[in-house]
Design an enzyme around this catalytic site. Structure first.
Site, PDB file in Angstrom:
ATOM      1  CD  GLU A  10      -3.315  -0.175   2.075  1.00 43.23           C
ATOM      2  OE1 GLU A  10      -2.950   0.404   3.119  1.00 43.23           O
ATOM      3  OE2 GLU A  10      -4.470  -0.610   1.937  1.00 43.23           O
ATOM      4  CG  HIS A  18       8.463 -29.427  -0.808  1.00 42.21           C
ATOM      5  ND1 HIS A  18       9.067 -30.624  -1.112  1.00 42.21           N
ATOM      6  CD2 HIS A  18       9.178 -28.891   0.217  1.00 42.21           C
ATOM      7  CE1 HIS A  18      10.086 -30.813  -0.292  1.00 42.21           C
ATOM      8  NE2 HIS A  18      10.190 -29.774   0.521  1.00 42.21           N
ATOM      9  CE  LYS A  40     -12.159   0.636   0.767  1.00 41.49           C
ATOM     10  NZ  LYS A  40     -11.600   1.608   1.706  1.00 41.49           N
TER      11      LYS A  40
HETATM   12  O1  LIG Z   1      -9.331   0.890   9.648  1.00 44.48           O
HETATM   13  P1  LIG Z   1     -10.216   1.014   8.460  1.00 44.48           P
HETATM   14  O2  LIG Z   1     -10.605   2.421   8.192  1.00 44.48           O
HETATM   15  O3  LIG Z   1     -11.421   0.118   8.605  1.00 44.48           O
HETATM   16  O4  LIG Z   1      -9.419   0.555   7.189  1.00 44.48           O
HETATM   17  C1  LIG Z   1      -8.898  -0.730   7.046  1.00 44.48           C
HETATM   18  C2  LIG Z   1      -7.963  -0.830   5.899  1.00 44.48           C
HETATM   19  O5  LIG Z   1      -8.638  -0.433   4.706  1.00 44.48           O
HETATM   20  C3  LIG Z   1      -7.837   0.467   3.966  1.00 44.48           C
HETATM   21  O6  LIG Z   1      -8.241   1.746   4.242  1.00 44.48           O
HETATM   22  C4  LIG Z   1      -7.986   0.217   2.505  1.00 44.48           C
HETATM   23  O7  LIG Z   1      -9.312   0.307   2.164  1.00 44.48           O
HETATM   24  C5  LIG Z   1      -6.447   0.226   4.510  1.00 44.48           C
HETATM   25  O8  LIG Z   1      -5.570   1.248   4.217  1.00 44.48           O
HETATM   26  C6  LIG Z   1      -6.746   0.050   5.950  1.00 44.48           C
HETATM   27  O9  LIG Z   1      -5.679  -0.507   6.659  1.00 44.48           O
END
Ligand SMILES: O=P(O)(O)OC[C@H]1O[C@](O)(CO)[C@@H](O)[C@@H]1O
Length: 452
Positions: A290, A311, A425
């Site tokens: 990320e 393996h 999303k």
């Molecule tokens: O803590 P949150 O806001 O639920 O996000 C969880 C994860 O989702 C992300 O925002 C990615 O969608 C990550 O960067 C983060 O670690």
């Protein structure tokens, strides 16, 4: 106190002589930019001096909350995804008995993880399992709105309240989220749950040393004091005034970037020889993936568990496209001692190992693999960890974090954002007709119709 160490010699042989030395000024600049807060994403640098800023009172508050959960729960479900999940799981699995959920040691609650997928079977089986259990929930979400986690929490909250009653449930539901915004904060305040704040300036993947990681780790029965001490000592050992040649984070950042930009090595495989470290690599994958994978740049972070994956993936690593390098996390001393027994019949022909420790065989597998892979054109970095305990894991965490900050700056990206995660999303919400996504829903339906 010993320290984790880094051996780069089997990687630098793939680079022109003097390459790592030539990186010194760029690495210094990258680390300076972190320290001065002049790098991109400078509003997310709260992790940089986090270990040394953690106070005993803060740790006590977390420990007290963990003790309440430990006293009142057979099972604690940690709901979270990405950075709100992987750090805790990495540390707990690295330190726990490999069969923790079967051993039922009575001293520690079983820690389960959820909210990190949308598998219907997973959730149905989890809720079935919890039916006759005294369970609690740690709901972790920085944004407080992540679908996977919020969906899971909705189910677990209802079940916990039905099984314990609303008032009792309040004692065993804890929220770790933003100070003010998001559904997790609103719910915690309305219900009166104990809550902890994820600082604004610490991104999810850098948050394992905030309550996000510390509370689940303390619940599992591990020393968060030792973990933070290890991280604090590594903060010192990798500080910006530490000479370049002695700063293992600076060296790691330099070598991986040199392999990427000068030797065509686009994939880094983090390798362990202890299955307990599987989730350490998962945490590392998010941290580096990320942070660096943007603007069509970045080393692809992959992971293998050896010798298991020798393996399955060993063939590719030995003879596939030469675009990879390996970073091995090697544990010097296992916690347990086990000798191979002698067998009178010796049907398996393994009596030459009788009396040897299992770890000696593992270490020879490691050395033999290193030689073979290096011979096959795979540069090898080796991080040596004296033993698997809270202190050295704390060191390892901070080492990877600071090296990641430096490395992302060397790559000239903003290592602290993750804009690319939004694309899936947006489509998912459009497909599910989420209110507010009307235009996107229409567009995506038209697109799908045209693709038929
Ligand atoms: O803590 P949150 O806001 O639920 O996000 C969880 C994860 O989702 C992300 O925002 C990615 O969608 C990550 O960067 C983060 O670690």
């Amino acid at each position: 106190m010993k320290s984790i160490s880094l051996d780069i010699t089997k990687a630098t042989q793939f680079l022109k002589p003097g390459t790592v030395e030539d990186f010194e000024s760029k690495v210094k600049e990258a680390q300076d930019a972190l320290e001065k807060g002049t790098c991109p994403g400078n509003d997310f640098l709260g992790w940089l001096h986090l270990p040394s800023s953690i106070t005993p009172d803060f740790l006590n508050d977390i420990q007290t909350c963990a003790n309440t959960l430990r006293e009142n729960c057979e099972v604690v479900v940690v709901a979270g995804i990405g950075g709100s999940y992987l750090g805790a799981r990495a540390v707990i699995e690295a330190l726990n008995n490999s069969f923790a959920w079967l051993v039922n040691d009575q001293k520690n609650p079983t820690i389960l993880f959820a909210g990190n997928n949308i598998g219907e079977d997973y959730l149905a089986e989890l809720t079935d399992y919890l039916k006759d259990k005294k369970f609690g929930v740690i709901n972790i979400s920085k944004s407080g709105t992540t679908t996977e986690t919020a969906l899971t929490f909705r189910l677990l909250k209802k079940q916990c309240e039905e099984q314990r009653g609303k008032e009792e449930a309040k004692k065993v539901i804890v929220a770790i989220t933003d100070a003010k915004k998001g559904a997790a904060r609103t719910c915690a305040d309305k219900e009166g749950y104990k809550s902890f704040i994820i600082p604004d300036n610490v991104g999810g993947r850098f948050s394992v040393l905030t309550p996000v990681g510390l509370l689940p780790i303390a619940c599992a029965g591990f020393s968060i004091k030792e973990l933070v001490q290890g991280a604090t000592d590594m903060e010192k050992a990798t500080g910006k005034d530490v000479p370049y040649q002695e700063n293992i984070a600076a060296q790691y950042a330099a070598v991986r970037n040199a392999l990427y930009s000068q030797a065509g090595k686009k994939i880094e495989i983090v390798v362990n020889y202890q299955p307990k470290l599987h989730f350490m690599a998962e945490w590392w994958k998010q941290l580096y993936g990320e942070s660096e994978g943007k603007e069509h740049k970045g080393i692809f972070p992959a992971a293998c568990d050896f010798t298991t994956d020798l393996h399955s993936m060993g063939q590719w690593i030995q003879e596939g496209e030469r675009s990879i390098f390996e970073t091995v996390i090697s544990i010097e001393q296992p916690q347990r001692k086990m000798l191979f027994p002698k067998d009178e019949e010796n049907l398996d022909g393994l009596n030459f190992l009788a009396g040897k420790r299992v770890d000696e065989v593992n270490k020879m597998a490691e050395l033999g693999t290193r030689l073979a892979h290096v011979d096959g054109g795979v540069p090898n970095l080796r991080i040596s960890v004296p033993e698997l305990n809270e202190y050295y894991i704390g060191q390892l965490i901070y080492f990877f974090e600071i090296a990641c900050g430096i490395s992302g700056n060397l790559l000239s990206v903003n290592p602290f954002n993750q804009p690319g995660v939004e694309a899936y999303k947006k489509n998912m919400f459009a497909l599910l007709n989420k209110p507010g996504y009307e235009a996107e829903s229409k567009a995506i339906q038209e697109r799908l119709a045209n693709e038929k």
